[in-house]
Design an enzyme around this catalytic site. Structure first.
Site, PDB file in Angstrom:
ATOM      1  N   LYS A   1       0.839  -1.196   0.000  1.00 16.25           N
ATOM      2  CA  LYS A   1       0.000   0.000   0.000  1.00 16.25           C
ATOM      3  C   LYS A   1       0.874   1.246   0.000  1.00 16.25           C
ATOM      4  CE  LYS A   1      -4.193  -1.662   2.288  1.00 16.25           C
ATOM      5  NZ  LYS A   1      -5.060  -1.547   3.498  1.00 16.25           N
TER       6      LYS A   1
ATOM      7  N   GLU B   1     -19.347  -8.819   8.639  1.00 15.72           N
ATOM      8  CA  GLU B   1     -20.410  -8.183   9.411  1.00 15.72           C
ATOM      9  C   GLU B   1     -21.353  -9.202  10.044  1.00 15.72           C
ATOM     10  OE1 GLU B   1     -18.979  -5.374   6.236  1.00 15.72           O
ATOM     11  OE2 GLU B   1     -19.649  -7.465   6.263  1.00 15.72           O
TER      12      GLU B   1
ATOM     13  N   ARG C   1     -25.545  -5.673   5.632  1.00 17.10           N
ATOM     14  CA  ARG C   1     -25.070  -7.010   5.298  1.00 17.10           C
ATOM     15  C   ARG C   1     -25.328  -8.020   6.412  1.00 17.10           C
ATOM     16  NH1 ARG C   1     -19.241  -6.510   2.463  1.00 17.10           N
ATOM     17  NH2 ARG C   1     -20.242  -7.768   0.883  1.00 17.10           N
TER      18      ARG C   1
END
Length: 638
Positions: free
Chosen positions: A280, A366, A394
Site C-alpha cells: 500500500k 459483518e 449485510r
C-alpha cells in the site's frame, strides 16, 4: 502537476496495448505520479490505489478490455483503471459534486464491468459473468481482483467454494498488501510461479492426469505428492483444495513479470488464482510509511504530504462515541467492543489500546460480528457493535434472528447514518431505519446533537435488550456532552418550541433546520429522539391542538420515521394531515453532505418551501403566507 508525456498518449486501453512492453515501467511511474497529484487535489482513497498501478497496467495490456471483463473488489484499488479507461481528464472531478464516482459504476463506463462499494463481491460477480458467457458461447475472459482484507468475508469463500466445483473460466487475482511475506517473493519464487503457469508444465500436468485416469491408486498418490511439494514452497494448498489452480506469490510491482504471468494464465482456462504481493502506498514515501493514514485522504500537498494540524477541532459524532465507549468500559467490565474491520473509521483506536483484551476486530465479516456479539450476550457480557449504517445492511439476518429474536442486550453504534457525502450511494446510510424499526424488541434512537448522542449510547447500553443509536458522519451543532453516563427515559420526546397549528417532528440531526422553519411559521418543534418506540403520549397531545404535522428525517421516506408516525395516526383513526419529509425513493449520489441535503429539500429553505407547496389551506401566524398540506388520513379525530 508534473508532466506525463507517455501517459498523455494513452486515452484508452487499446492505446496502451499498442505500446512496447519496455514502456510499461516508465508509464507506471507517470501513472503513479498522476494519481498522487490528482487525489491530492480532490481527496479520495490513495494508498491502496498506489499499490495496484502495475497490476492495472498489466491487466489492460494483456486482456482485451472491455470485451474481457475485469471486476474490481470494493473499488479502493480502481483509480488507475479509471485513468486508463477514458477518464483521465475527469479525475479532476473525482468524488466531487456532479463528477465521477470514487468506485466503479456500470453507468459511468463500459470498462466498469460491475459496480461495487462493499467488499468481497468480485468473485461471485465475475463467476456469474463467466457462466453467462459460457451459456451464450461468447469468448470473453473474466478476472476478479480481490484484496486480502476482502478475503476475510464469508461471501468470498462461498464464491471460492462454488467456483472451484465448476468448469468456470475465471482468474482470481489475490492482491495481498498486508501479509509479511516479501522475503519469500524473490527470483526462485517467481521462477516457480512462471514455471507452474507455463505451457509446458500445464500440458504435462494435463497429459499426466489423462494417463493416470486408468490407474486410480497411482493417480491418488501423484495428486498427494504434488500437493505436498507445492505446499512446502507456496501457501496455495488451501486454494488448490477448493479447486483452483494456484500460482504465486509474485511481486505485484514487477510490471514485466506480471505481463508474463497474466499472458500465461490468460489461456489456461478453468478456475485459477494468482497471488500477488503489493505494498500500500507504493512509490510515495509518506503513504508507504503510514498506509492507514493515507487510505482515505482529503486535499494535501504531494510534496509535503498530509499536514499535521495542531488546531483543535470540535469532536465529531465518532469522537463522542469513542470517548463514551472508554468511559462506559471503565464503569462496566462486561463491555466488549466489536468492529468489522473499521477500527479507525468507527473510533475504536483508543479503546483498542486501553482495553486490548476487550476489543475484537473480526475483519470484513459483518454477519459474524453480530452473531459473535449475540454469543457474548448469552454468557453475560455486554457487547457494543460499532458499525457503519451501510455495512449493517449485510448483517440484517443476524440482527433479527440471533439478537432481536432472543432479546439479547447488544448495542449497535451506527455511524455514518444518513447522507455520507463523497463516497456516494454505496456508502449512504439511508436505509437503516426502514430495516430496523420493523424488528420486535429493538429500541432505535437518533440524536439531534452530541450531548444526546452520548445519552442515547448510555440508554441503549443500559437497556436489557437490543438497541441501536444512529448518528451522522462528521460533527454536529457543537452542543457537547459532559462526562457522566446519564440515560434517557426510553420512548420520550422533547418539546423544543411551542407554536401554533403546525407541529414539526424532527428525528435526528435536522432539528436546527426545523427550528429555523418554526421561527418563520410560528410552529411547534418536537425533538422526537426515539424512532422506536415513538412517544405516543406526545403525539396524542399534539393531535389535540395542532392541525398539521411535518416529519423530518435524513433517511428515505419509504418505511422511515415519518412512516412510523403515519402508521400510528392510521391505527389511532386520527385525521391529522401529515407531510413526511426525507430522502426520495432513489439512491443519493456523491457530493458534500450539506449540498445533498439542500438538493433533497432538507435544509431550512427546502423544508419551508415544501410546506408552502403542500395542498389544503391552513391559516398561519398573522402576516405569514398561507401554508397548505396534503391530507394523508381520513376518519374521525379522537
Amino acid at each position: 502537476m508534473k508532466p506525463t508525456p507517455l501517459l498523455d498518449g494513452i486515452d484508452w486501453p487499446a492505446d496502451l496495448r499498442r505500446c512496447k512492453a519496455s514502456d510499461l515501467g516508465p508509464i507506471a511511474l507517470e501513472l503513479r505520479q498522476f494519481l498522487i497529484d490528482t487525489v491530492a487535489r480532490t481527496g479520495g482513497h490513495l494508498a491502496a490505489n498506489l499499490g495496484t498501478v502495475e497490476l492495472t497496467l498489466a491487466l489492460h495490456y494483456v486482456f482485451d478490455t472491455p470485451h474481457d471483463r475485469i471486476v474490481w473488489d470494493v473499488g479502493h484499488q480502481a483509480y488507475a483503471h479509471k485513468i486508463l479507461s477514458g477518464r483521465r481528464a475527469a479525475m479532476a472531478t473525482l468524488r466531487q459534486y456532479g463528477g465521477i464516482a470514487g468506485f466503479p459504476k456500470r453507468d459511468e463506463s463500459e470498462y466498469d464491468a460491475f459496480g461495487t462499494g462493499h467488499s468481497s463481491t468480485s468473485i461471485s460477480a465475475a463467476a456469474g459473468m463467466a457462466l453467462a458467457a459460457a451459456q451464450a458461447g461468447r469468448g470473453n475472459r473474466h478476472v476478479a481482483v480481490i484484496g486480502d482484507g476482502a478475503m476475510t468475508a464469508g461471501m468470498a469463500f462461498e464464491a471460492l467454494n462454488h467456483v472451484g466445483d465448476l468448469d468456470c473460466d475465471l482468474l482470481v487475482i489475490l492482491n495481498d498488501n498486508e501479509m509479511s511475506i516479501s522475503r519469500n517473493v524473490g527470483a526462485m519464487s517467481q521462477y516457480l510461479a512462471r514455471l507452474l503457469s507455463g505451457v509446458l508444465y500445464s500440458s504435462v500436468r494435463e497429459g499426466s492426469k489423462r494417463v493416470l485416469e486408468y490407474m486410480p491408486p497411482v493417480k491418488a498418490f501423484a495428486r498427494r505428492a504434488e500437493e505436498h511439494v507445492k505446499g512446502m514452497i507456496t501457501p496455495g494448498t488451501l486454494f488448490e483444495e477448493l479447486g483452483f489452480r494456484y500460482f504465486g506469490p509474485v511481486d505485484g510491482h514487477d510490471v514485466d513479470g506480471l505481463v508474463t504471468m497474466l499472458g500465461n494464465l490468460r489461456d489456461i482456462g478453468g478456475p485459477r488464482m494468482l497471488h500477488i504481493v503489493t505494498h500500500k502506498g507504493h512509490g510515495y514515501a509518506p503513504a508507504e510509511d503510514d498506509p492507514c493514514r493515507y487510505h482515505g485522504v482529503g486535499q494535501f500537498s504531494p510534496e509535503a504530504g498530509i499536514a499535521k494540524t495542531s488546531k483543535a477541532k470540535p469532536p465529531t459524532y465518532t469522537d463522542i462515541f469513542s470517548t463514551w465507549l472508554c468511559d462506559q468500559a471503565r464503569a462496566d467490565s462486561r463491555l466488549m467492543a466489536i468492529t468489522p474491520a473499521m477500527r479507525e473509521g468507527s473510533g475504536l483506536v483508543r479503546f483498542s489500546q486501553e482495553f486490548p483484551k476487550r476489543y475484537f476486530d473480526v475483519g470484513i465479516a459483518e454477519q459474524h460480528a453480530v452473531t459473535l456479539a449475540a454469543g457474548m450476550a448469552c454468557e453475560g457480557l455486554h457487547p457494543v457493535v460499532a458499525i457503519y449504517s451501510t455495512f449493517l445492511q449485510r448483517a440484517m439476518d443476524q440482527v433479527i434472528h440471533d439478537v432481536a429474536l432472543q432479546n439479547l442486550p447488544v448495542l449497535f453504534a451506527i455511524d455514518r447514518a444518513g447522507i455520507v457525502g463523497p463516497d456516494g450511494p454505496t456508502h449512504a446510510g439511508t436505509f437503516d431505519i426502514s430495516l430496523l424499526r420493523s424488528i420486535p424488541n429493538l429500541v432505535l434512537m437518533a440524536p439531534a446533537d452530541e450531548t444526546e448522542c452520548r445519552q442515547m449510547l448510555s440508554t441503549g447500553y443500559a437497556h436489557d435488550g437490543p438497541a441501536a443509536v444512529r448518528y451522522p458522519r462528521g460533527g454536529g451543532p457543537a452542543r457537547l456532552p459532559g462526562k457522566d453516563l446519564a440515560t434517557l427515559p426510553i420512548g420520550t420526546a422533547r418539546l423544543v418550541r411551542k407554536g401554533q397549528r403546525i407541529a414539526l417532528l424532527s428525528f435526528g440531526p435536522l432539528l436546527d433546520a426545523a427550528l429555523a422553519v418554526a421561527e418563520e411559521l410560528d410552529a411547534t418543534v418536537v425533538n422526537m429522539r426515539f424512532i422506536k418506540p415513538l412517544d405516543t403520549g406526545m403525539l396524542t397531545e399534539l393531535a389535540r391542538d395542532h392541525e398539521r404535522w411535518v416529519t423530518l428525517e435524513d433517511h428515505v421516506v419509504s418505511g422511515g420515521a415519518g412512516s412510523a408516525v403515519l402508521e400510528w395516526l392510521a391505527a389511532e383513526g386520527l385525521t391529522v394531515p401529515c407531510l413526511p419529509l426525507g430522502l426520495p425513493d432513489c439512491f443519493t449520489q456523491h457530493g458534500p453532505r450539506e449540498r445533498l441535503l439542500a438538493d433533497h429539500g432538507l435544509d431550512a429553505r427546502g423544508i419551508l418551501e415544501a410546506i408552502r407547496r403542500a395542498d389544503g389551506p391552513v391559516t398561519c401566524a398573522e402576516g405569514e403566507p398561507t401554508v397548505t398540506f396534503r391530507t394523508f388520513h381520513t376518519g374521525t379525530r379522537k
